[in-house]
Design a protein around this motif. Structure first.
Motif, PDB file in Angstrom:
ATOM      1  N   ARG A 142       0.839  -1.189   0.000  1.00  0.00           N
ATOM      2  CA  ARG A 142       0.000   0.000   0.000  1.00  0.00           C
ATOM      3  C   ARG A 142       0.879   1.245   0.000  1.00  0.00           C
ATOM      4  N   LEU A 143       0.373   2.313  -0.569  1.00  0.00           N
ATOM      5  CA  LEU A 143       1.032   3.611  -0.484  1.00  0.00           C
ATOM      6  C   LEU A 143       0.171   4.513   0.390  1.00  0.00           C
ATOM      7  N   SER A 144       0.450   5.790   0.417  1.00  0.00           N
ATOM      8  CA  SER A 144      -0.339   6.692   1.256  1.00  0.00           C
ATOM      9  C   SER A 144      -1.710   6.942   0.646  1.00  0.00           C
ATOM     10  N   GLY A 145      -2.636   7.390   1.467  1.00  0.00           N
ATOM     11  CA  GLY A 145      -3.892   7.900   0.960  1.00  0.00           C
ATOM     12  C   GLY A 145      -3.686   9.290   0.375  1.00  0.00           C
ATOM     13  N   ILE A 146      -4.567   9.668  -0.559  1.00  0.00           N
ATOM     14  CA  ILE A 146      -4.513  10.989  -1.186  1.00  0.00           C
ATOM     15  C   ILE A 146      -5.935  11.535  -1.239  1.00  0.00           C
ATOM     16  N   CYS A 153      -6.292   5.091  -4.018  1.00  0.00           N
ATOM     17  CA  CYS A 153      -5.573   5.923  -3.046  1.00  0.00           C
ATOM     18  C   CYS A 153      -6.406   6.183  -1.802  1.00  0.00           C
ATOM     19  N   GLY A 154      -7.352   5.287  -1.536  1.00  0.00           N
ATOM     20  CA  GLY A 154      -8.085   5.355  -0.276  1.00  0.00           C
ATOM     21  C   GLY A 154      -9.527   5.780  -0.378  1.00  0.00           C
ATOM     22  N   GLY A 155      -9.920   6.384  -1.511  1.00  0.00           N
ATOM     23  CA  GLY A 155     -11.306   6.808  -1.647  1.00  0.00           C
ATOM     24  C   GLY A 155     -11.699   7.983  -0.773  1.00  0.00           C
ATOM     25  N   TYR A 156     -10.721   8.820  -0.402  1.00  0.00           N
ATOM     26  CA  TYR A 156     -11.011   9.981   0.438  1.00  0.00           C
ATOM     27  C   TYR A 156     -11.733  11.060  -0.364  1.00  0.00           C
ATOM     28  N   PRO A 157     -12.837  11.619   0.138  1.00  0.00           N
ATOM     29  CA  PRO A 157     -13.449  12.762  -0.532  1.00  0.00           C
ATOM     30  C   PRO A 157     -12.462  13.926  -0.621  1.00  0.00           C
ATOM     31  N   GLY A 158     -12.504  14.643  -1.757  1.00  0.00           N
ATOM     32  CA  GLY A 158     -11.529  15.701  -1.991  1.00  0.00           C
ATOM     33  C   GLY A 158     -11.964  17.054  -1.463  1.00  0.00           C
TER      34      GLY A 158
END
Length: 414
Positions: A142-146, A153-158
């Motif tokens: 795994r790499l970092s979330g973005i 990349c984690g599915g984080y809302p932007g």
């Protein structure tokens, strides 16, 4: 004894506010962005902060999603964006460095600060902030979330939105002075930081001859920062006439790929010794030669090595190459022999954003570098869908980057 890899965090989900709404740029499919009305985010984890966004922008890497290159890693309705500034509205109980009312730059990389990679300041390699099993299957790790950058990349809302939930806010936010021009700060969220990272990977230093493939906002920033670091000469490689003119106006030596398709041979005719450092900042969608365009069209490769091949040929023996252009998948016809036999050092990776702050912020505050030049157009955030289309087509007025101001940001300017 082997050390077990830490478990990934699981608080990537969007926890909606029960009553309040906001506007956000949502991915709806290939070349389809809508300004939707969605629930305002709330604190999901004690390390979170909620930031009221004043200014945001579109990154060249956002176009990978917009153009459909990463559809299999997106979900309809995903909130886009990873470059924004604003004011802290609320902090979780574990946030120590920020408080309500602080002005902040939101960094794209989400890092835990505790794993072995974060402790070495390799924040984009963080072990714990991306729970994607698909990423681990593809790359072995795994790499970092973005923020706002696919479910790989984690599915984080932007943060192309009126509000953003910022995970691990003490590391993901940089506290900024309230009296600094907004465009200077917005330019520090990703572009300037990525450009500095490219120079670091290539180890650009005093007296170097440098070649930069790409004259978009990141490529031009790499070029300008290379001169700031003491480079003797910088070749700016692109095929966009306006961007080549901008590079020349900034003191670079422009190289038009349209006029010189065998760009490596042309550079070597000018610089027989070769480039000391080469930096690829044009992106995996850049194809110059028909075989790569054909292979991408029929799915035999998803990235292209055209520009990298040229960089490998044009770089001197023992030189350095840095890859910044967001390569994700596979390529063919890669000159591995030349890379090995010439003794080249090739490095890549997402920016270790936290490593370069507050150094870069101090550089701007002290007047040693001004990144606001990259914003050649300003618009209301509500027009972001149209601006995606303009940006994709190189139709942004001035040719570079749009600064998008939210209703809250406009209210503060009055």
């Amino acid at each position: 004894m082997a050390t077990a890899m830490p478990s990934p965090i699981t608080n990537t989900s969007y926890k909606p506010h029960p009553t309040e709404k906001m506007k956000a740029a949502q991915w709806m499919g290939t070349r389809s962005i809508q300004v939707g009305t969605v629930p305002k985010p709330t604190i999901t984890d004690p390390s979170d902060a909620i930031v009221h966004v004043t200014h945001t922008t579109i990154c060249g890497s956002d176009l990978h999603m917009y153009e459909g290159e990463l559809n299999d890693a997106m979900q309809k309705g995903d909130i886009m964006g990873h470059e924004a500034i604003g004011f802290v509205e609320e902090v979780g109980s574990n946030v120590k460095r920020l408080q309500k009312g602080d002005r902040v730059i939101i960094l794209p990389i989400i890092a835990c600060g505790e794993c072995q990679y974060c402790k070495r300041q390799e924040y984009s390699l963080c072990d714990t902030t991306d729970p994607s099993k698909e990423m681990e299957k593809m790359y072995g790790h795994r790499l970092s979330g973005i923020l706002g950058y696919t479910h790989l990349c984690g599915g984080y809302p932007g943060d192309q939105a009126e509000y953003a939930r910022v995970p691990i806010a003490d590391l993901t936010c940089v506290k900024a002075p309230k009296d600094v021009d907004a465009k200077k700060l917005l330019g520090l969220a990703d572009v300037t930081t990525t450009a500095w990272h490219g120079n670091e990977l290539a180890e650009v230093g005093k007296g170097d001859i440098v070649g930069v493939w790409g004259c978009g906002p990141v490529g031009l920033s790499i070029q300008r920062l290379a001169l700031l670091r003491g480079a003797k000469k910088v070749y700016a490689v692109d095929k966009d006439p306006l961007r080549l003119q901008l590079a020349e106006s900034f003191g670079m030596t422009p190289v038009d790929v349209s006029a010189h398709p065998e760009v490596a041979d042309y550079i070597l005719s000018l610089q027989p010794h070769g480039l000391d450092r080469s930096i690829e900042a044009s992106g995996f969608r850049s194809t110059q030669k028909p075989p790569h365009a054909a292979m991408r069209a029929i799915g035999l490769e998803r990235d292209s090595s055209d520009m990298i091949s040229a960089a490998i040929k044009a770089t001197r023996k023992g030189g350095n190459i840095a890859l910044i252009g967001d390569f994700f998948f596979n390529t063919n016809d890669f000159p591995i022999g030349a890379m090995m036999e010439k003794g080249l050092t090739v490095r890549g990776g997402q920016l270790s954003a936290q490593k370069y702050h507050p150094f870069l912020l101090d550089l701007v505050v002290q007047g040693k570098y001004d990144p606001s030049w990259m914003f050649t157009y300003e618009d209301n955030f509500e027009n972001i869908a149209d601006d995606y289309q303009k940006f994709s087509r190189h139709e942004i007025p001035g040719g570079l980057k749009v600064c998008l101001v939210t209703a809250y940001g406009r209210s503060l300017d009055k």
